[in-house]
Design an enzyme around this catalytic site. Sequence first.
Site, PDB file in Angstrom:
ATOM      1  N   VAL A   5       0.856  -1.192   0.000  1.00 58.86           N
ATOM      2  CA  VAL A   5       0.000   0.000   0.000  1.00 58.86           C
ATOM      3  C   VAL A   5       0.886   1.233   0.000  1.00 58.86           C
ATOM      4  O   VAL A   5       1.832   1.330   0.797  1.00 58.86           O
ATOM      5  CB  VAL A   5      -0.923   0.030   1.232  1.00 58.86           C
ATOM      6  N   PHE A   6       0.578   2.186  -0.882  1.00 59.94           N
ATOM      7  CA  PHE A   6       1.353   3.422  -0.954  1.00 59.94           C
ATOM      8  C   PHE A   6       0.684   4.517  -0.137  1.00 59.94           C
ATOM      9  O   PHE A   6      -0.480   4.844  -0.338  1.00 59.94           O
ATOM     10  CB  PHE A   6       1.482   3.883  -2.407  1.00 59.94           C
ATOM     11  N   TYR A   8       0.789   8.454   0.774  1.00 64.50           N
ATOM     12  CA  TYR A   8       1.305   9.737   0.301  1.00 64.50           C
ATOM     13  C   TYR A   8       0.796  10.909   1.136  1.00 64.50           C
ATOM     14  O   TYR A   8       1.241  12.044   0.971  1.00 64.50           O
ATOM     15  CB  TYR A   8       0.926   9.958  -1.167  1.00 64.50           C
ATOM     16  N   SER A  10      -1.608  11.215   5.076  1.00 62.45           N
ATOM     17  CA  SER A  10      -1.492  10.914   6.506  1.00 62.45           C
ATOM     18  C   SER A  10      -0.975   9.503   6.779  1.00 62.45           C
ATOM     19  O   SER A  10      -0.494   9.223   7.884  1.00 62.45           O
ATOM     20  CB  SER A  10      -2.841  11.109   7.192  1.00 62.45           C
ATOM     21  N   GLU A  87     -10.419   5.483   4.167  1.00 60.86           N
ATOM     22  CA  GLU A  87     -10.316   6.256   2.930  1.00 60.86           C
ATOM     23  C   GLU A  87     -11.620   6.197   2.130  1.00 60.86           C
ATOM     24  O   GLU A  87     -11.604   6.214   0.906  1.00 60.86           O
ATOM     25  CB  GLU A  87      -9.157   5.710   2.088  1.00 60.86           C
TER      26      GLU A  87
END
Length: 219
Positions: A5-6, A8, A10, A87
């Site tokens: 998982v990326f 970018y 928080s 998310e």
Amino acid sequence: MVLWVFGYGSLIWNPGFDFDDKILGFITGYKRTFNLACIDHRGTPKDPARTCTLESEEGAICWGIAYCVNGGLEKEREAVQYLERRECEYDQKISVDFYKDGNSLEPAVMGVLVFLSTPDPVGNKYYLGPAPLEDMAMQIATASGPNGNNRDYLFSMEKALSNISHEDASIIELADEVRKVLSRLNEKKITGPDIPLKSQTPLVHLSPLLEGTVVDSRY
């Protein structure tokens, strides 16, 4: 199978899920923007906060952290379920190649999961779109919700990117403008309403989001 998982935004400083390894690196073809609404935690439906998403841009590089979840299908499932709740205002999940510093030709990891938001103000009710820097700064400086101020989210991101030695010029510019707004607002509070501000930045009154409730667990 191994899940990557990326992070970018928080996720860089607050991943919130159990992982086995992490790698500093970047993805290509995407840039950070503060064009996504948060109406639950850092803002409200009447005064939404601005939070980070990615938008495609040719030649762009976005640095962050790739997290590896390598503990079996159940552990991966728990991580994905957590991220989907956290998310939930991001309406896209994509897979991209992830690169490490010093090698932009050969991916370090292929098929890294990325959450992002469709940049479509008509089809995506959480997408605010771009605005003049001064307007965005005023919105971020003044928006707040049950989990704190919008500005603290921005400043935390600025600090996190500094800590990984890959600052984002657009984040620094926005954070500096927010600090200017806060200074002017504080000056007005101290001197009183009859003393004009040095810079008359117009307040932004965005229309509330009319439907849906977003659960934004980013801190």
